[in-house]
Write an enzyme that holds these catalytic residues in place. Structure first.
Site, PDB file in Angstrom:
ATOM      1  N   ARG A   1       4.623   6.365  14.419  1.00 39.90           N
ATOM      2  CA  ARG A   1       4.424   6.840  13.048  1.00 39.90           C
ATOM      3  C   ARG A   1       3.838   8.238  13.024  1.00 39.90           C
ATOM      4  O   ARG A   1       2.894   8.552  13.751  1.00 39.90           O
ATOM      5  CB  ARG A   1       3.472   5.887  12.306  1.00 39.90           C
ATOM      6  CG  ARG A   1       3.146   6.313  10.891  1.00 39.90           C
ATOM      7  CD  ARG A   1       1.951   5.555  10.340  1.00 39.90           C
ATOM      8  NE  ARG A   1       1.610   6.019   9.005  1.00 39.90           N
ATOM      9  CZ  ARG A   1       0.899   7.110   8.738  1.00 39.90           C
ATOM     10  NH1 ARG A   1       0.445   7.863   9.720  1.00 39.90           N
ATOM     11  NH2 ARG A   1       0.657   7.450   7.486  1.00 39.90           N
TER      12      ARG A   1
ATOM     13  N   ASP B   1       0.509   5.075   2.040  1.00 38.78           N
ATOM     14  CA  ASP B   1      -0.266   5.580   3.172  1.00 38.78           C
ATOM     15  C   ASP B   1      -1.295   6.627   2.749  1.00 38.78           C
ATOM     16  O   ASP B   1      -0.979   7.599   2.057  1.00 38.78           O
ATOM     17  CB  ASP B   1       0.661   6.178   4.225  1.00 38.78           C
ATOM     18  CG  ASP B   1       1.460   5.118   4.959  1.00 38.78           C
ATOM     19  OD1 ASP B   1       1.068   3.935   4.912  1.00 38.78           O
ATOM     20  OD2 ASP B   1       2.478   5.461   5.597  1.00 38.78           O
TER      21      ASP B   1
ATOM     22  N   HIS C   1       0.839  -1.199   0.000  1.00 40.95           N
ATOM     23  CA  HIS C   1       0.000   0.000   0.000  1.00 40.95           C
ATOM     24  C   HIS C   1       0.876   1.253   0.000  1.00 40.95           C
ATOM     25  O   HIS C   1       2.098   1.185   0.140  1.00 40.95           O
ATOM     26  CB  HIS C   1      -0.910   0.014   1.224  1.00 40.95           C
ATOM     27  CG  HIS C   1      -0.178   0.208   2.514  1.00 40.95           C
ATOM     28  ND1 HIS C   1       0.654  -0.741   3.056  1.00 40.95           N
ATOM     29  CD2 HIS C   1      -0.142   1.268   3.375  1.00 40.95           C
ATOM     30  CE1 HIS C   1       1.177  -0.302   4.187  1.00 40.95           C
ATOM     31  NE2 HIS C   1       0.717   0.932   4.394  1.00 40.95           N
TER      32      HIS C   1
ATOM     33  N   HIS D   1       4.824   0.188   0.149  1.00 42.10           N
ATOM     34  CA  HIS D   1       5.583  -0.569   1.137  1.00 42.10           C
ATOM     35  C   HIS D   1       4.759  -1.696   1.731  1.00 42.10           C
ATOM     36  O   HIS D   1       3.529  -1.733   1.629  1.00 42.10           O
ATOM     37  CB  HIS D   1       6.136   0.340   2.237  1.00 42.10           C
ATOM     38  CG  HIS D   1       5.102   1.034   3.059  1.00 42.10           C
ATOM     39  ND1 HIS D   1       4.397   2.130   2.601  1.00 42.10           N
ATOM     40  CD2 HIS D   1       4.629   0.791   4.310  1.00 42.10           C
ATOM     41  CE1 HIS D   1       3.557   2.538   3.531  1.00 42.10           C
ATOM     42  NE2 HIS D   1       3.665   1.739   4.579  1.00 42.10           N
TER      43      HIS D   1
END
Length: 282
Positions: free
Chosen positions: A273, A100, A98, A258
């Site tokens: 994150r 983000d 995917h 990633h």
């Protein structure tokens, strides 16, 4: 790195207040190499936020139940459980390829991920993150297919993403509330988007969130989507990161996709994150 993407930046201590020229160096390197690795960092959650804010506006995740205490712009990615059995963070993040926030009208432009607890078994580090270059993948397509993709659009869906994880038995996070589902309608994006800084053309369909090609019948669209999502996963386009505690990684979500490698079971893993908002893809 011996890959089309990824560089390690040495000699920069994030806790020591980098200068604006340092940040400009990092931004230029990021747009050239797509993934930056800064080793041996020792920073607080607030210092990570302050660092990430130099790349744009921070975006607080709708999964705010997994936010770092007192620093809601940071999300916890972790398989560690609380006493009541619930995970302290998002435990299934990255199980499908995917980029983000592609399910948003303006996806995340950058992600900043900091390694706090890294799983190790028999002296082998586990829990790698694999990055694939979406611009190198596009460049490798035949010219006839590039022409065919010009102007095509695809639907990105968080609901479809959850359904895919459920079908694979991968879903480990708390369920979405009705309010959260309503706040995440499906969106359309170009199949090929142009990087807003360097102008590179990048494939922008993913295994995780792209549900269909707009204007194509189901069979033909499914076949094309499968070809493209498998193509971008080819090892020729990869950089595979072996984590160490204190690693700070920044990546460009337009330029890469990633995948998280889930090979560590219940060995504790924790990362923080930060997501930086981007523009509408064109």
């Amino acid at each position: 790195m011996s890959a089309p993407i990824g560089v390690e930046v040495e000699g920069l201590d994030i806790a020591a207040n980098p200068t604006e020229s340092d940040y400009q160096f990092l931004r230029d390197a990021l747009h050239e190499h797509s993934v930056l690795i800064l080793r041996d960092q020792d920073i607080t959650p607030q210092q990570q936020c302050d660092f990430a804010a130099h790349f744009g506006d921070l975006r607080t995740s709708f999964y705010n139940r997994y936010g770092v205490q007192d620093v809601p712009a940071l999300s916890i990615v972790s398989n560690i459980r609380r006493d009541d059995g619930e995970h302290i963070g998002i435990a299934d993040a990255g199980m499908l390829w995917h980029t983000d926030g592609s399910y948003l009208a303006s996806p995340d432009m950058y992600t900043v991920l900091y390694g706090i607890q890294i799983p190790v078994r028999d002296n082998t580090v586990l829990g790698d993150t694999v990055f694939s270059s979406s611009w190198a993948a596009y460049s490798a397509l035949p010219s006839e297919l590039k022409q065919r993709l010009d102007g095509m659009r695809a639907v990105h869906s968080f609901s479809a993403h959850i359904e895919k994880k459920q079908a694979k038995g991968q879903l480990k996070r708390a369920p979405l509330s009705a309010q959260q589902r309503d706040a995440l309608p499906d969106v359309e994006h170009p199949v090929v988007r142009r990087h807003p800084v360097n102008g590179r053309k990048c494939l922008f369909v993913t295994e995780g969130h792209t549900s269909r090609i707009v204007g194509m019948d189901d069979a033909e669209g499914t076949e094309l989507l499968k070809f493209l999502t498998e193509h971008v996963k080819k090892p020729d386009f990869h950089y595979r990161h072996h984590w160490r505690k204190g690693d700070l990684i920044i990546w460009d979500n337009c330029a890469v996709q990633h995948l998280a490698v889930f090979d560590y079971g219940d060995i504790p893993r924790r990362l923080h994150r930060a997501g930086i908002a981007g523009s509408v893809p064109v």
